[in-house]
Enzyme design. Structure first.
Site, PDB file in Angstrom:
ATOM      1  N   ASP A 263       0.878  -1.165   0.000  1.00  0.00           N
ATOM      2  CA  ASP A 263       0.000   0.000   0.000  1.00  0.00           C
ATOM      3  C   ASP A 263       0.917   1.216   0.000  1.00  0.00           C
ATOM      4  O   ASP A 263       2.094   1.131   0.360  1.00  0.00           O
ATOM      5  CB  ASP A 263      -0.939  -0.023   1.223  1.00  0.00           C
ATOM      6  CG  ASP A 263      -2.137   0.876   1.007  1.00  0.00           C
ATOM      7  OD1 ASP A 263      -3.141   0.700   1.712  1.00  0.00           O
ATOM      8  OD2 ASP A 263      -2.074   1.739   0.095  1.00  0.00           O
TER       9      ASP A 263
HETATM   10  C1  GLC Z   1      -4.271   4.392  -0.443  1.00  0.00           C
HETATM   11  C2  GLC Z   1      -5.156   3.183  -0.188  1.00  0.00           C
HETATM   12  C3  GLC Z   1      -5.070   2.142  -1.281  1.00  0.00           C
HETATM   13  C4  GLC Z   1      -4.876   2.849  -2.609  1.00  0.00           C
HETATM   14  C5  GLC Z   1      -3.490   3.463  -2.577  1.00  0.00           C
HETATM   15  C6  GLC Z   1      -3.224   4.289  -3.825  1.00  0.00           C
HETATM   16  O1  GLC Z   1      -3.675   4.809   0.744  1.00  0.00           O
HETATM   17  O2  GLC Z   1      -5.009   2.532   1.071  1.00  0.00           O
HETATM   18  O3  GLC Z   1      -6.287   1.386  -1.263  1.00  0.00           O
HETATM   19  O4  GLC Z   1      -4.990   1.942  -3.688  1.00  0.00           O
HETATM   20  O5  GLC Z   1      -3.264   4.264  -1.424  1.00  0.00           O
HETATM   21  O6  GLC Z   1      -4.080   5.373  -3.879  1.00  0.00           O
END
Ligand code: GLC
Length: 747
Positions: A263
């Site tokens: 993430d």
């Molecule tokens: C965010 C979310 C994730 C997302 C990523 C990119 O913090 O937790 O679900 O795909 O970052 O935006």
């Protein structure tokens, strides 16, 4: 020495190329693994390190010298995110990147229709493909453990079997477009409060029976090409660096051959991440360079610091080769996939899919006196009240926010549907979140400076002499509502809606409440309101889909994918589970960055499993949903009285449509283990079938189960056990509306 050998291999590779032969890695007739190994063998260490971390907000490098393209990711689970600047979250203001906004995944889960999941995946996959994206950062399948979790709207409910059944067709639909799904957030990211620092611990039973199954199905049945490791910690180590989850379970037990993508900002340490099982690092707030330094990609934990350890001989390149091979495999499956179709964007088919999925997911919770469907013939006056009748819901909520090509509001949908003789008046009723904005773009401003009293009075006046009042309220995508990075602060509706609903009910008994939310809410006014509809966040066609159901053009067939508790204390995570974290640690915490342990004491008793155990009566139970017609169930039977562990057993029940219009019914099969060595839930969902029935039509519905449906995970033996003894199959129209019980025995 090693570098000379590599340089020589590269030279030979180039020479072969010069001789006109297609190098193996570019030869699509060769097996995938041969191509991966050939490419790997041609790459320098620097090139391998370059492809395992981000080069921009949403892309990672390819190997330009070898003609291996870079990898482009995009949010999100409900539609394709608008383009952002190279290194920013803010939108880049392109003019060709609006999209179809599909219903939130709680709505998809509420359809209980795997064909809708396939249609959803196919449609959103076509939009990702058209926009030249290689990885779709979704779907999310974290289990709904608390109704306060800000991101439940992105997930598929409280039951691992339902989430597993619905996520697999979605994955296949997306990946048929040559676009990878990235199933998230693996694992145990069941709240948004302190999501980077909550250190989850729980029994292996709860882990294997509740929180892993949907991810396991995504890998082993769905064949997802990537998976996103979550922000939180598990047993003291960040999941993005956690060998137990990313190697022992994901790779060794499930045989995952895809890419683990962190993430955004989930990686915290180079040494840990090298052996921790992560393949592709995104969004890092780089260490030692102050948080979030611009264009700090070379400083990522798996960038220069990793290269430095290798060149100093402190680590070998074994793990690097595994990571690079996984990323190459993903590139060959997506960016370099010669068979992939060309996709499509904002097509009528996608809008129709969004509307159909929404229509199948909307849940009719209550319909006293058959107030619904609205009789829209002749002269009628309808008072529409509530901010959510006009508020954009495709914007906000965090990374799933979209730039929808269109979003029909509930008010617009009702106006469009209502016949000429129908007068529709609107009164806002309250001001909740007046501005819809995300990533630097403000897209709707419905500010209203009137006082709450004035707005309430206006709404009550509008309602007084109307034939119907349609209240459209609920939650929204603002922080502390249904939104990422924060949790809700209570189960109740915000902005004084409860009082407004009570006041409306006093002046007009023909009151319909449409709750727009991705979470359960308290309904203290439920006895005063004859009709309640769970409208979800349903995207571009929201208003049309809601009007379809309220007007009766679509007979609602959705069922709840999670329990609506009466109060928070009826939820295991709150009654027993330490949510939002260990109380002493929270009280002692001085910094937002402090690690907060949270033990899931409620264990396997999540959702209806807890309600059954505690014998509480939910406001609306898991699996509940009404129809404009009625269904009669015959007596269920089984094709055998007992089975061995290698057998299957089939349960059959006749269902008849006893009403005067076509409808769909979701027959649910729960299993009860009458006697087990370890404590088990009263019953667990192990099968379901959605059937369409014409008026008067009767169909035989059969559901077959095997040993998997009878097993529990013995965390002492670390294996699934189907324990011989007496079981019961419970056929229900919901987890509480039981139509019949069939005893059987496992020999
Ligand atoms: C965010 C979310 C994730 C997302 C990523 C990119 O913090 O937790 O679900 O795909 O970052 O935006």
């Amino acid at each position: 020495m090693k570098l000379q050998i590599i340089a020589a291999a590269v030279a030979i590779g180039v020479a072969l190329n010069a001789a006109g032969e297609t190098p193996v890695y570019l030869d699509t007739t060769k097996p995938l693994e041969e191509r991966v190994n050939d490419a790997l063998g041609r790459m320098t260490t620097e090139e391998k390190v370059a492809i395992i971390h981000a080069q921009s907000k949403f892309s990672s490098a390819g190997v330009p010298r070898l003609g291996i393209p870079e990898l482009w990711c995009t949010d999100g689970p409900h539609g394709i995110r608008p383009e952002v600047f190279w290194d920013e979250w803010d939108q880049a203001g392109w003019t060709n990147d609006s999209c179809t906004a599909f219903p939130a995944l709680t709505c998809l889960a509420a359809t209980w229709n795997t064909e809708m999941a396939q249609l959803y995946g196919k449609s959103i996959g076509e939009e990702a493909r058209y926009r030249e994206k290689d990885v779709l950062l979704g779907p999310g399948v974290n289990i709904y453990r608390t109704p306060l979790n800000g991101r439940n709207f992105e997930y598929m409910g409280e039951d691992p079997y339902l989430a597993s059944a619905m996520v697999v067709p979605y994955i296949k639909g997306v990946q048929a477009n040559g676009v990878a799904t990235c199933v998230k957030h693996y694992a145990l990211n069941n709240q948004e409060q302190r999501r980077h620092t909550t250190d989850v611990d729980l029994s292996d039973r709860a882990l294997y029976e509740i929180y892993l199954p949907a991810f396991k199905a995504a890998v082993m049945d769905g064949g997802t090409w990537s998976i996103m490791s979550s922000y939180n910690l598990y047993k003291g180590r960040h999941v993005c660096q956690n060998q137990r989850l990313l190697k022992e379970i994901l790779r060794d037990e499930w045989g995952f051959d895809g890419v683990v993508i962190s993430d955004w900002g989930g990686v915290h340490n180079t040494e840990q991440v090298i052996d921790g099982g992560l393949d592709l690092e995104f969004g890092s707030w780089t260490n030692g360079l102050s948080e979030g330094m611009k264009n700090a990609y070379d400083s990522y934990y798996m960038a220069y610091p990793y290269l430095k350890l290798i060149s100093e001989g402190k680590v070998d390149t074994k793990e690097l080769d595994k990571k690079a091979a996984n990323v190459l495999r993903l590139i060959f499956r997506t960016a370099m996939n010669p068979e992939k179709p060309f996709g499509s964007l904002n097509s009528p088919e996608h809008l129709a899919a969004a509307r159909q999925i929404a229509g199948e997911g909307i849940v009719l919770l209550k319909n006293e006196g058959n107030l619904l469907p609205l009789k829209l013939d002749g002269k009628k006056k309808i008072a529409v009240v509530g901010e959510n009748a006009i508020k954009m819901m495709t914007v906000g909520g965090g990374s799933s926010s979209l730039k929808a090509r269109r979003e029909v509001s509930p008010l617009e949908g009702l106006k469009h549907r209502a016949g000429d003789g129908v007068e529709i008046v609107y009164a806002r009723g309250y001001v909740g979140d007046p501005v819809a904005q995300q990533d630097g773009m403000k897209v709707q401003d419905i500010s209203d400076n009137r006082s709450a009293e004035e707005m309430l009075a206006e709404a009550v006046a509008a309602a007084k002499d109307a034939d119907y009042v349609v209240f459209v309220g609920g939650l929204n995508k603002a922080p502390h509502q249904d939104c990422e990075d924060a949790d809700r602060e209570g189960l109740g509706l915000p902005y004084g809606q409860d009082r407004l609903i009570e006041e409306l009910a006093k002046v007009n008994k023909n009151l319909v409440v449409v709750n727009i939310s991705g979470n359960a809410v308290a309904m203290p006014w439920i006895k005063s309101v004859p009709a309640v509809v769970q409208g979800w966040f349903i995207g571009s066609e929201a208003g049309n889909a809601i009007a379809d159901v309220l007007a009766g053009d679509v007979n609602p067939s959705g069922k709840l994918p999670f329990t609506f508790p009466v109060k928070l204390e009826d939820v295991g995570a709150h009654a027993r589970g330490e949510y939002p974290g260990n109380k002493d640690a929270l009280a002692a915490s001085k910094e937002w960055g402090d690690t907060i342990p949270e033990y899931y004491n409620e264990d396997i008793f999540v959702g209806y499993r807890w309600a059954d155990k505690e014998k509480t009566t939910p406001l609306f139970p898991f699996g509940h949903g009404l129809s404009y017609t009625s269904f009669e169930y015959g007596k269920p039977s089984a094709d055998k009285k007992s089975l061995t562990a290698d057998d299957t057993i089939t349960f059959t029940v006749n269902v008849r449509n006893t009403g005067d219009r076509e409808g769909q019914e979701i027959v649910q099969l729960y299993v009860t283990d009458k006697k087990s060595s370890l404590p088990r839930p009263v019953k667990e969902l192990k099968g379901f079938k959605k059937v369409k029935l014409a008026p008067g039509e009767e169909k035989q519905v059969s559901i077959t189960i095997g040993r998997d449906a009878l097993s529990y995970f013995d965390d002492n033996k670390h294996e699934w056990i189907a324990e011989p003894g007496k079981f019961e199959a419970i056929i229900g129209a919901s987890s509480r509306d039981i139509k019949g019980i069939v005893p059987f025995e496992l020999k």
